[in-house]
Enzyme design. Sequence first.
Site, PDB file in Angstrom:
ATOM      1  N   ASP A 102       0.736  -1.054   0.087  1.00 30.31           N
ATOM      2  CA  ASP A 102       0.037   0.100   0.131  1.00 30.31           C
ATOM      3  C   ASP A 102       0.903   1.109   0.064  1.00 30.31           C
ATOM      4  OD1 ASP A 102      -2.443   1.374   0.211  1.00 30.31           O
ATOM      5  OD2 ASP A 102      -2.225   1.190   2.345  1.00 30.31           O
ATOM      6  N   VAL A 152      -9.802  -3.928   0.468  1.00 27.25           N
ATOM      7  CA  VAL A 152     -10.007  -5.365   0.178  1.00 27.25           C
ATOM      8  C   VAL A 152     -10.020  -6.421   1.133  1.00 27.25           C
ATOM      9  CG1 VAL A 152      -9.840  -5.166  -2.384  1.00 27.25           C
ATOM     10  CG2 VAL A 152      -8.013  -5.760  -1.268  1.00 27.25           C
TER      11      VAL A 152
END
Length: 182
Positions: A102, A152
């Site tokens: 990320d 997610v």
Amino acid sequence: MHPDCERILLTEEKIRAKVTKLGRRISSDYAGKEVLLIGILKGALIFLADLVREITVPTKFDFMAVSSYGSSSKSSGEVRILKDLEYGVEGCNIIIVEDIIDTGLTLNYLAENLRSRNPASVKICTLLDKPSRRLEPVEIDYKGFVIRDEFVVGYGLDYSDRYRNFPDIMVLSPKVYMNEGE
Ligand code: IMP
């Protein structure tokens, strides 16, 4: 589909096909060598378990667990090692196995930490890449899927330690985090 999820992003079948491909690439790149997969707990557990069975060269695996310091007070990417490796890695061909990259802060810290232990090589494998949120560049050697900036869950990925057991990867419904703290 679970009511906390908005939609399926990646089906179990799609994930399986990608993991097989990654395993083949690793096996061919490391022909004649032994690899040490280092899975980052807990998110990478399921990915590593599947990946390791697709690799045909001699393979060992171990795990590390890390926790980022509170993002508001310290967003420096400094992480705390909660669980370290069992053995030294000097001379080993390491592949760090992550569920998702990320900001890149955790991974860069880990890669640097492992490089300081004198391994033969350190490469990075991630199932998912969310490049839109990157704060530090990361060189990814083995990448499964590039995804948009959506939260997610499933296939090891969690929200508050939940949903890791879903076989598919799903987009979590924003109403789940909007209810946070209630
Ligand atoms: P970063 O690259 O240092 O920001 O940290 C990556 C970690 O953040 C991953 O290992 C996950 O634990 C977590 N993470 C980031 N995005 C998601 C997501 O969409 N779902 C679940 N966990 C995520």
